[in-house]
Design a protein around this motif. Sequence first.
Motif, short mmCIF file in Angstrom:
data_model
loop_
_atom_site.label_atom_id
_atom_site.label_comp_id
_atom_site.label_asym_id
_atom_site.label_seq_id
_atom_site.Cartn_x
_atom_site.Cartn_y
_atom_site.Cartn_z
N PHE A 158 1.09 -1.23 0.06
CA PHE A 158 0.01 0.01 -0.03
C PHE A 158 0.86 1.24 0.14
O PHE A 158 1.53 1.35 0.72
CB PHE A 158 -0.96 -0.05 1.11
N PRO A 159 0.95 1.94 -1.09
CA PRO A 159 1.90 3.29 -1.17
C PRO A 159 1.46 4.42 -0.23
O PRO A 159 0.29 4.74 0.02
CB PRO A 159 1.37 3.86 -2.44
N LEU A 160 2.49 4.76 0.41
CA LEU A 160 2.07 6.07 1.47
C LEU A 160 1.92 6.99 0.99
O LEU A 160 1.44 8.02 1.37
CB LEU A 160 3.51 5.97 2.50
N LYS A 161 2.33 7.23 -0.38
CA LYS A 161 1.93 8.57 -1.19
C LYS A 161 0.53 8.86 -1.20
O LYS A 161 -0.07 9.85 -1.67
CB LYS A 161 2.65 8.43 -2.52
N HIS A 216 -0.04 2.32 14.06
CA HIS A 216 0.47 1.66 13.19
C HIS A 216 1.21 2.56 11.72
O HIS A 216 2.23 2.58 11.30
CB HIS A 216 -0.13 0.44 12.73
N LEU A 217 -0.04 3.23 11.31
CA LEU A 217 0.27 3.96 10.18
C LEU A 217 1.30 5.01 10.30
O LEU A 217 2.34 5.33 9.56
CB LEU A 217 -0.99 4.57 9.62
N LEU A 218 1.11 5.69 11.66
CA LEU A 218 2.21 6.66 12.06
C LEU A 218 3.54 6.21 12.01
O LEU A 218 4.61 6.95 11.82
CB LEU A 218 1.74 7.15 13.23
N SER A 219 3.64 4.88 12.64
CA SER A 219 4.96 4.29 12.49
C SER A 219 5.47 4.13 11.17
O SER A 219 6.75 4.40 10.87
CB SER A 219 5.07 3.01 13.33
N PHE A 220 4.88 3.74 10.45
CA PHE A 220 5.24 3.27 8.99
C PHE A 220 5.45 4.75 8.21
O PHE A 220 6.36 4.87 7.34
CB PHE A 220 4.17 2.50 8.16
N GLY A 254 13.39 5.04 4.92
CA GLY A 254 12.72 3.58 4.69
C GLY A 254 11.86 3.76 3.45
O GLY A 254 11.64 4.53 2.78
N ARG A 255 11.17 2.39 3.61
CA ARG A 255 10.41 2.08 2.25
C ARG A 255 9.23 3.25 2.21
O ARG A 255 8.60 3.51 3.04
CB ARG A 255 9.91 0.91 2.35
N LYS A 256 8.64 3.38 0.88
CA LYS A 256 7.64 4.45 0.90
C LYS A 256 6.19 3.54 0.60
O LYS A 256 5.36 4.07 0.05
CB LYS A 256 7.95 5.06 -0.44
N SER A 257 6.27 2.43 1.14
CA SER A 257 4.84 1.76 1.20
C SER A 257 4.78 0.68 2.41
O SER A 257 5.78 0.46 3.04
CB SER A 257 4.65 1.01 -0.17
N ILE A 258 3.65 0.38 2.75
CA ILE A 258 3.43 -0.97 3.70
C ILE A 258 3.00 -1.95 2.86
O ILE A 258 2.30 -2.18 1.96
CB ILE A 258 2.21 -0.63 4.58
N THR A 259 3.97 -3.07 3.14
CA THR A 259 3.77 -4.40 2.37
C THR A 259 2.49 -4.93 2.92
O THR A 259 1.93 -4.91 3.93
CB THR A 259 4.85 -5.41 2.69
N LYS A 260 1.91 -5.94 1.86
CA LYS A 260 0.88 -6.36 2.24
C LYS A 260 0.97 -7.35 3.50
O LYS A 260 -0.03 -7.65 4.38
CB LYS A 260 0.52 -7.52 1.06
N GLU A 261 2.12 -7.85 3.51
CA GLU A 261 2.41 -9.01 4.92
C GLU A 261 2.34 -8.17 6.03
O GLU A 261 1.80 -8.59 7.06
CB GLU A 261 3.86 -9.51 4.64
N GLU A 262 2.87 -6.95 6.11
CA GLU A 262 2.85 -6.11 7.27
C GLU A 262 1.49 -5.56 7.73
O GLU A 262 0.94 -5.87 8.71
CB GLU A 262 3.85 -4.86 7.08
N ILE A 263 0.66 -5.46 6.66
CA ILE A 263 -0.94 -4.88 6.90
C ILE A 263 -1.60 -6.45 7.45
O ILE A 263 -2.42 -6.32 8.41
CB ILE A 263 -1.55 -4.80 5.49
#
Length: 203
Positions: free
Chosen positions: A113-116, A155-159, A167-176
């Motif tokens: 999921f792109p954080l943009k 959690h979103l705030l941490s990402f 760090g990475r500019k998205s949240i991986t599906k596995e993390e979600i």
Amino acid sequence: MNFNYPNGKRYVPKGTETETKVKKQSNHSYSNRGMTLEDDLNDTNEYYRVRKIAVIHKKPTPVQIVQVDYPKRSAAVIKEAYFKQASTTDYNGVYKGKYIDFEAKETANSTSFPLKNFHQHQIDHMQEVVTQGGICFVILRFSKIEQVYLLEAKHLLSFWERMKNGGRKSITKEEIEQIGVYIPLGFRPRIDYIKIIDTLFQL
């Protein structure tokens, strides 16, 4: 009709650039595949309201109209308008005496999921809600695979902080999948996030 942000930048409706490209390259649109996430949530919130479960509404966005055409004496067509202020999150309301505030986002990406998709002012708002003890979260939909998750704002705030630190500019599906909660799509209500809130926040 064109909408513009307070800084004059043109408003592009929700959805990533990738999703826009997919729509242009295909004759199929998400509207043809079923209701949008917003439609589903609006129906869900109406279900809650009518049954006196919760009162949660989509926040109206104030706009300033700057150009109107009158093709007929009895009709007016808005040609251009500006958002008066930056939006915060999509929905807010009250449930069991608790303030509820959340954002809803979709992506065509099936692996992350792109954080943009979020903006700094939305992140700041969610941080303020969390600080005040409100119940704040995001509802994420992976459009291609029709999966919906609830992710607590903390959690979103941490990402987001991870991204700001390089760090990475998205949240991986596995993390979600690991720290979010899967919401199976139903009929009535369509997206029963209240059931998840009861469990996560022990209401």
